[in-house]
Design a protein around this motif. Structure first.
Motif, PDB file in Angstrom:
ATOM      1  N   UNK A  35       1.422  -1.004  -0.204  1.00 19.47           N
ATOM      2  CA  UNK A  35      -0.086   0.068   0.207  1.00 19.47           C
ATOM      3  C   UNK A  35       0.946   1.349  -0.090  1.00 19.47           C
ATOM      4  N   UNK A  36       1.695   1.080   1.032  1.00 19.67           N
ATOM      5  CA  UNK A  36       3.330   2.474   0.892  1.00 19.67           C
ATOM      6  C   UNK A  36       4.126   2.480  -0.723  1.00 19.67           C
ATOM      7  N   UNK A  41       4.035   5.318  -5.513  1.00 26.33           N
ATOM      8  CA  UNK A  41       3.676   5.746  -7.359  1.00 26.33           C
ATOM      9  C   UNK A  41       3.011   7.447  -7.684  1.00 26.33           C
ATOM     10  N   UNK A  42       1.887   7.527  -6.750  1.00 25.46           N
ATOM     11  CA  UNK A  42       0.581   8.318  -7.124  1.00 25.46           C
ATOM     12  C   UNK A  42       1.141   9.664  -6.393  1.00 25.46           C
ATOM     13  N   UNK A  43       2.350   9.729  -5.691  1.00 19.76           N
ATOM     14  CA  UNK A  43       2.593  11.155  -5.455  1.00 19.76           C
ATOM     15  C   UNK A  43       3.828  10.877  -6.535  1.00 19.76           C
ATOM     16  N   UNK A  47       3.449  14.946  -9.184  1.00 23.54           N
ATOM     17  CA  UNK A  47       4.624  15.931  -9.040  1.00 23.54           C
ATOM     18  C   UNK A  47       6.158  14.965 -10.176  1.00 23.54           C
ATOM     19  N   UNK A  48       5.207  15.022 -11.456  1.00 21.71           N
ATOM     20  CA  UNK A  48       5.622  14.079 -12.421  1.00 21.71           C
ATOM     21  C   UNK A  48       7.081  15.201 -12.992  1.00 21.71           C
ATOM     22  N   UNK A  49       6.752  16.366 -13.152  1.00 16.28           N
ATOM     23  CA  UNK A  49       7.264  17.479 -13.568  1.00 16.28           C
ATOM     24  C   UNK A  49       8.716  18.674 -12.562  1.00 16.28           C
ATOM     25  N   UNK A 165       9.790   3.376 -13.001  1.00 15.60           N
ATOM     26  CA  UNK A 165       9.142   3.124 -13.618  1.00 15.60           C
ATOM     27  C   UNK A 165       7.873   3.614 -14.250  1.00 15.60           C
ATOM     28  N   UNK A 166       8.032   5.255 -13.356  1.00  8.89           N
ATOM     29  CA  UNK A 166       6.813   6.423 -12.843  1.00  8.89           C
ATOM     30  C   UNK A 166       7.288   7.721 -14.351  1.00  8.89           C
TER      31      UNK A 166
END
Length: 575
Positions: A35-36, A41-43, A47-49, A165-166
């Protein structure tokens, strides 16, 4: 929006921080669970940029001193890669750092009782980074290296997999031990040999630095109760002084590390060493009272709040820890050596290139806009100047016409001038000014001007025979051609009779200017030129000065002045 985002990985969890203007704010904390990892990964997607820097504080690390010969840049990089592959066959993160002391190769390998790379290595290829190496003053032809390696634990490997991966902008990966030298410089510790102890919850990091550069570090469990005897534990619990038990644990770790460094000949025997300890503010008094200077250890106790103030760190509403100080140093003074290889930093490098190109494009656009605005301003100014010039040009003829109207026209003084009507005479009656010349001279000027303006008096008809004659006589060099329009009585008489006057020109030139021929031969060439001119129909040729007609200078005709000629050509008008 934070100026920079920092990730801090420690055993069991990972925290995300935002750093801006020396202010550190914790944004999220993720546990080392499925879960963490999903939340992390969602975080990263949110903030991908934003570029990210990862700070790792784990026990699975290794430091080995080594020496290499001084080589060129390409050969040195290859040798470093080979040494890293030999020393650390399986760790996924390796690097090399400059080492300020001379050690034997592999002399820093800890004994079995002090092993700090205990976790099994992940099956990954070694990742290395290029760095600047220090000089070995004892052996100028050698360079000393400190080879570093991080062995990724399953949790650390999961964090790194999520980053890759992100497609996050991973700027760098650093170990917390690399920031020990920067921390000592902020504390103004100038000792040659120094031990730095920082507490991180249930762990204590022990770093050995020589002249402000890292030489050895390890993360050990902070077994406070295990370092005391049963009686000391009971006394500490009864007195409710946790700082005393922490101080005893820190003294125990410092003593153990000192013995290990001396056993490895990394520290001179019987030489005292400075021990810098960072603890929480509420524990500083008890630790300072317990840690007394001895023959081998000289303690300097610092509170985390005081150290943060010296470093310029500002934390909002939370107690400052050693990890916060390390993150602030990473943001302000990042070490030159880092563990991420080119494959993990490729997205960040592309981002840097795109950012640079965008900035260049914006700068070019701004420069082009400024140039366009400047050109528009200049264009408007030029248009205004042109309009002013056109207005002046239009005003000048009007002024001249007005001036002529105010004076007597020349035609009005002549006998054949038309007489004005009585109405016009009454309207334009004004005092007449006398002319500066007499009427005869004015009439002659008018006649000469009419002859000059006559189209039939042009010398154009004479140019063709002159050109043909010059082509047949290459030694003739024409220097001047004078057109006589109205300087002879014949021309003026023809103009007075209403007939076109004869066209007349004078030719001035030189024969054989280089004086390559004898005078007799040059004179023959001149005669051929005259004959060619006389063959033209209706053309009269008059020789005013022939070559070699003057007096000799020093008995020689070689001078150019003696080869000049002057002839007149007149084209008879056909009747």
């Amino acid at each position: 929006m934070p100026e920079r985002r920092l990730l801090y990985a420690r055993p069991g969890r990972l925290s995300a921080y935002g750093w801006r203007a020396s202010t550190l704010t914790e944004e999220a904390c993720f546990a080392a669970t499925d879960a963490g990892i999903a939340e992390f990964s969602a975080y990263l997607v949110r903030h991908a940029s934003t570029p990210l820097s990862l700070l790792v504080n784990v026990a699975e690390e290794s430091y080995i001193a080594d020496t290499i010969p001084r080589l060129g840049r390409a050969d040195r990089a290859k040798l470093i890669q080979r040494r890293l592959a030999q020393r650390f066959a399986s760790p996924a993160f390796t690097t090399a750092a400059a080492d300020p002391t001379s050690f034997r190769a592999a002399s820093m390998r800890p004994p079995a009782t002090a092993t700090f790379a205990t976790a099994p290595a992940a099956p990954a290829a070694p990742l290395t980074a290029a760095l600047s190496l220090s000089k070995n003053t004892a052996a100028p032809r050698e360079e000393k290296l400190l080879l570093c390696a991080l062995t990724p634990t399953p949790s650390l490997a999961a964090w790194l997999t999520a980053l890759q991966e992100s497609g996050s902008l991973l700027r760098s990966i650093h170990a917390e031990a690399q920031l020990g030298g920067a921390l000592l410089r902020r504390l103004r510790i100038i000792d040659e040999h120094c031990l730095l102890l920082t507490t991180h919850g249930n762990y204590v990091r022990q770093s050995y630095c020589v002249r402000g550069q890292l030489s050895f570090s390890r993360l050990s469990p902070l077994a406070v109760e295990a370092s005391l005897t049963a009686g000391e534990q009971d006394a500490a619990r009864a007195a409710d002084t946790p700082g005393a038990t922490l101080a005893d644990a820190l003294i125990n770790h410092a003593t153990t590390l000192l013995q290990y460094l001396r056993s490895q000949r990394m520290l001179p025997r019987e030489a005292p060493i400075r021990v810098c300890v960072l603890v929480d503010s509420q524990e500083r008094e008890a630790v300072s009272a317990r840690c007394v200077d001895g023959d081998a250890l000289h303690f300097s106790i610092f509170a985390n709040d005081d150290v943060a103030e010296r470093c310029g760190l500002q934390c909002q509403g939370t107690e400052v820890t050693a990890s916060d100080i390390a993150l602030h140093l990473l943001a302000t003074s990042p070490p030159p050596t880092q563990f991420a290889d080119a494959s993990r930093r490729r997205t960040y490098q592309h981002h840097r290139a795109n950012t640079a190109l965008r900035r260049i494009a914006i700068a070019c656009l701004a420069a082009g806009s400024l140039a366009t605005a400047s050109n528009l301003v200049l264009r408007e100014q030029n248009l205004r100047d042109a309009a002013a010039i056109r207005a002046e040009v239009r005003a000048e003829p009007q002024a001249e016409i007005g001036a002529e109207a105010r004076s007597d026209p020349p035609a009005a003084t002549l006998a054949d001038a038309p007489s004005a009507s009585p109405t016009e005479a009454a309207t334009t009656a004004r005092p007449r000014q006398p002319l500066p010349i007499d009427h005869a001279t004015l009439r002659r000027i008018a006649e000469v001007q009419s002859v000059i303006d006559a189209p039939d008096n042009s010398p154009r008809a004479l140019l063709r025979p002159i050109s043909a004659a010059l082509d047949s006589a290459p030694l003739i060099e024409l220097r001047a051609l004078d057109w006589h329009a109205a300087d002879t009585p014949a021309i003026l008489q023809s103009a007075a009779a209403g007939a076109p006057g004869p066209a007349r020109v004078s030719l001035r030139g030189v024969v054989d200017a280089a004086a390559t021929l004898a005078p007799r031969t040059a004179l023959a060439r001149f005669d051929e030129f005259i004959a060619a001119l006389r063959r033209a129909p209706d053309l009269d040729v008059a020789i005013w000065q022939s070559p070699f007609s003057g007096e000799r200078t020093g008995g020689s005709y070689d001078r150019e002045a003696s080869r000049h000629f002057v002839i007149d050509l007149t084209l008879r008008q056909k009747t």
